[in-house]
Design a protein around this motif. Structure first.
Motif, short mmCIF file in Angstrom:
data_model
loop_
_atom_site.label_atom_id
_atom_site.label_comp_id
_atom_site.label_asym_id
_atom_site.label_seq_id
_atom_site.Cartn_x
_atom_site.Cartn_y
_atom_site.Cartn_z
N LEU A 66 0.83 -1.20 0.00
CA LEU A 66 0.00 0.00 0.00
C LEU A 66 0.86 1.25 0.00
O LEU A 66 0.58 2.21 -0.71
N VAL A 67 1.91 1.25 0.81
CA VAL A 67 2.80 2.41 0.88
C VAL A 67 3.40 2.70 -0.48
O VAL A 67 3.42 3.84 -0.96
N ARG A 68 3.88 1.64 -1.14
CA ARG A 68 4.50 1.83 -2.46
C ARG A 68 3.48 2.31 -3.49
O ARG A 68 3.82 3.06 -4.42
N SER A 69 2.21 1.88 -3.32
CA SER A 69 1.18 2.22 -4.30
C SER A 69 0.77 3.69 -4.25
O SER A 69 0.47 4.28 -5.29
N VAL A 70 0.74 4.28 -3.05
CA VAL A 70 0.13 5.62 -2.93
C VAL A 70 1.11 6.72 -2.56
O VAL A 70 0.75 7.90 -2.67
N CYS A 71 2.33 6.39 -2.12
CA CYS A 71 3.22 7.43 -1.60
C CYS A 71 4.50 7.57 -2.42
O CYS A 71 5.14 6.58 -2.75
N GLU A 72 4.86 8.82 -2.70
CA GLU A 72 6.11 9.11 -3.42
C GLU A 72 7.29 9.07 -2.45
O GLU A 72 8.33 8.51 -2.77
N ARG A 73 7.13 9.68 -1.29
CA ARG A 73 8.21 9.80 -0.31
C ARG A 73 7.83 9.08 0.98
O ARG A 73 6.65 8.82 1.22
N THR A 102 12.68 8.23 -1.10
CA THR A 102 11.52 7.75 -1.85
C THR A 102 10.92 6.57 -1.10
O THR A 102 11.59 5.93 -0.27
N SER A 103 9.67 6.27 -1.39
CA SER A 103 9.01 5.16 -0.68
C SER A 103 9.75 3.85 -0.93
O SER A 103 9.92 3.04 -0.02
N GLY A 104 10.23 3.64 -2.16
CA GLY A 104 10.97 2.41 -2.47
C GLY A 104 12.25 2.29 -1.66
O GLY A 104 12.58 1.22 -1.15
N GLU A 105 12.99 3.41 -1.54
CA GLU A 105 14.25 3.40 -0.78
C GLU A 105 14.00 3.09 0.70
O GLU A 105 14.70 2.28 1.31
N ILE A 106 12.98 3.73 1.27
CA ILE A 106 12.71 3.56 2.70
C ILE A 106 12.18 2.15 2.98
O ILE A 106 12.53 1.54 4.00
N ILE A 107 11.36 1.61 2.10
CA ILE A 107 10.86 0.24 2.28
C ILE A 107 12.03 -0.74 2.29
O ILE A 107 12.09 -1.65 3.13
N ASP A 108 12.99 -0.55 1.37
CA ASP A 108 14.16 -1.44 1.33
C ASP A 108 14.98 -1.32 2.62
O ASP A 108 15.43 -2.34 3.18
N ILE A 109 15.18 -0.09 3.11
CA ILE A 109 15.94 0.11 4.34
C ILE A 109 15.23 -0.55 5.52
O ILE A 109 15.84 -1.24 6.34
N TYR A 110 13.92 -0.34 5.60
CA TYR A 110 13.14 -0.89 6.72
C TYR A 110 13.15 -2.42 6.68
O TYR A 110 13.29 -3.07 7.73
N ASN A 111 13.03 -3.00 5.49
CA ASN A 111 13.07 -4.46 5.38
C ASN A 111 14.43 -5.02 5.80
O ASN A 111 14.52 -6.09 6.40
#
Length: 425
Positions: free
Chosen positions: A215-222, A236-245
């Protein structure tokens, strides 16, 4: 154009011993503490936020990512003026609509219709403005049949539907959304995503909190990764998701190294860490054709030996329709889960689904396939058609098939067959 939100060096502290916050309660509890001989140094405080700063422009979307208790919801409550900062400054420009807690802004004894007008009034709309939007709100919520029923009789899903409909249909300058979409079904979540994207295109700014990285990746840029009340990373949402994972992966390894006691921290002793939808080359799928192979690959971490186990993989369409149900137990595929990191997968060759938007879920099941132990879900993926006529609204899937035709036996055919039989004799 100035930012619609400015969060400037904001900190928020809570007194852990303060059970009520009305003035008489505060005075009473301070008096009791004084009589017991306590002093200010004895008080226990929790810093929910420490020196947090960010800005949000008109039409931008920002996700707050982090574990429970990180301070994400506190940020939303400060923006919605539910509470005030201990230090720092919060500036909000424009009309703000918040969907922070299930049922927030609704009176349980009032009907859905009455709560629409109550909630709209709280958000600053006039009676005439609410009347203009009323039909749209009810249509979006899809609970017209129950609109004159008291909200206290609504299910959690119905409450979310009505709450999001009111919050989004007034077209606010700023929309705050916190976790509540996790309560709704898959079709309504997809509907909400499309509504949020429309609002963003029309200039609404969004702050979004969710543990669903899809959902985060779908709707958020940052996104901002926040933990222990402090900003850890922004990007970016992609960068932060990777860091968090990556952070979550390190913690799972640490939990494994602590020994069997760590199993008590996880219900069932196992957790699904990733559900991937992959193409024939092992690459993550965003779009795929229905006549191509697809693999659903699941990774898990087991904190103890579970022994004999089973797995379920289901594929859902965006309207919530289950389109495929695969069970290792029914397919006679035995599984054993031992302590450590592991995985399983199921391949569909070809996929055979008609065009549409889908996602996959999995359950790790117990030995007799009667109870789910751990759950995980993939991100959304799109199935495309090579030819027209294979859209999702027409059918669900296209099975492998062979066509045959038997020609009718005419008089000429019958005579020829009889002649052939006579020659054979």
């Amino acid at each position: 154009m100035p930012p619609v939100i400015r969060f400037m060096n904001v900190s928020k502290r809570y007194n852990l011993g303060l059970t009520r916050t009305s003035l008489p309660s505060v005075v009473s509890q301070w008096a009791k503490q004084a009589l017991r001989g306590g002093n200010a140094a004895d008080r226990k405080y929790h810093w929910a936020l420490k020196d947090v700063s960010f800005e949000l422009e008109r039409g931008q979307s920002l996700a707050l990512v982090g574990p429970n208790g990180a301070g994400k919801s506190t940020i939303l409550k400060l923006l919605a003026k539910i509470t005030n900062p201990t230090s720092g400054k919060v500036e909000v420009q424009g009309q703000l609509s918040a969907l922070i807690e299930l049922g927030a802004g609704f009176h349980p004894d009032l009907t859905g219709r009455e709560n629409i007008f109550l909630n709209g009034t709280i958000l600053g709309l006039t009676y005439r403005d609410i009347q203009k939007r009323y039909d749209e709100i009810v249509a979006f919520s899809e609970i017209e049949e129950f609109i004159d029923t008291p909200v206290k009789r609504y299910s959690s899903g119905m409450t979310v539907r009505l709450g999001f409909a009111v919050a989004s249909c007034i077209e606010p300058d700023i929309l705050l959304v916190d976790e509540v979409l996790a309560v709704g079904d898959a079709s309504f979540r997809q509907k909400c995503i499309e509504r949020i994207k429309t609002l963003l295109n029309n200039g609404t700014s969004l702050i979004f909190v969710s543990h669903d990285m899809g959902l985060v990746r779908s709707v958020c840029e940052r996104a901002i990764y926040i933990e222990h009340g402090q900003v850890q990373n922004t990007g970016t949402s992609g960068e932060i998701i990777d860091i968090y994972n990556q952070v979550l992966d390190r913690r799972r390894i640490e939990k494994m190294s602590r020994g069997d006691d760590s199993a008590d921290d996880v219900e069932g002793g196992v957790e699904v860490t990733k559900v991937e939808v992959l193409d024939v080359n092992g690459n993550p799928v965003r779009e795929i054709y229905g006549d191509e192979p697809l693999e659903v690959r699941v990774k898990y971490t087991a904190y103890k030996d579970l022994g004999k186990s089973n797995a379920i993989v289901l594929i859902y369409r965006s309207d919530g329709l289950p389109c495929a149900n695969m069970r290792s137990y029914l397919d006679g595929y035995p599984m054993t889960i031992e302590r450590g990191e592991g995985g399983y997968s199921v391949k569909l060759d070809p996929l055979q689904l008609f065009g549409g938007t889908y996602y996959a879920i999995t359950w790790i099941m117990n030995a007799d396939d009667s109870d789910g132990i751990a759950y995980g879900a993939s991100e959304w993926f799109e199935v495309r058609n090579r030819v027209p006529g294979r859209e999702a609204h027409i059918a669900v899937y296209e099975p492998r098939r062979t066509w045959m035709q038997r020609q009718p036996i005419t008089a000429n055919h019958a005579g020829a067959l009889a002649k052939d039989r006579g020659n054979d004799a």
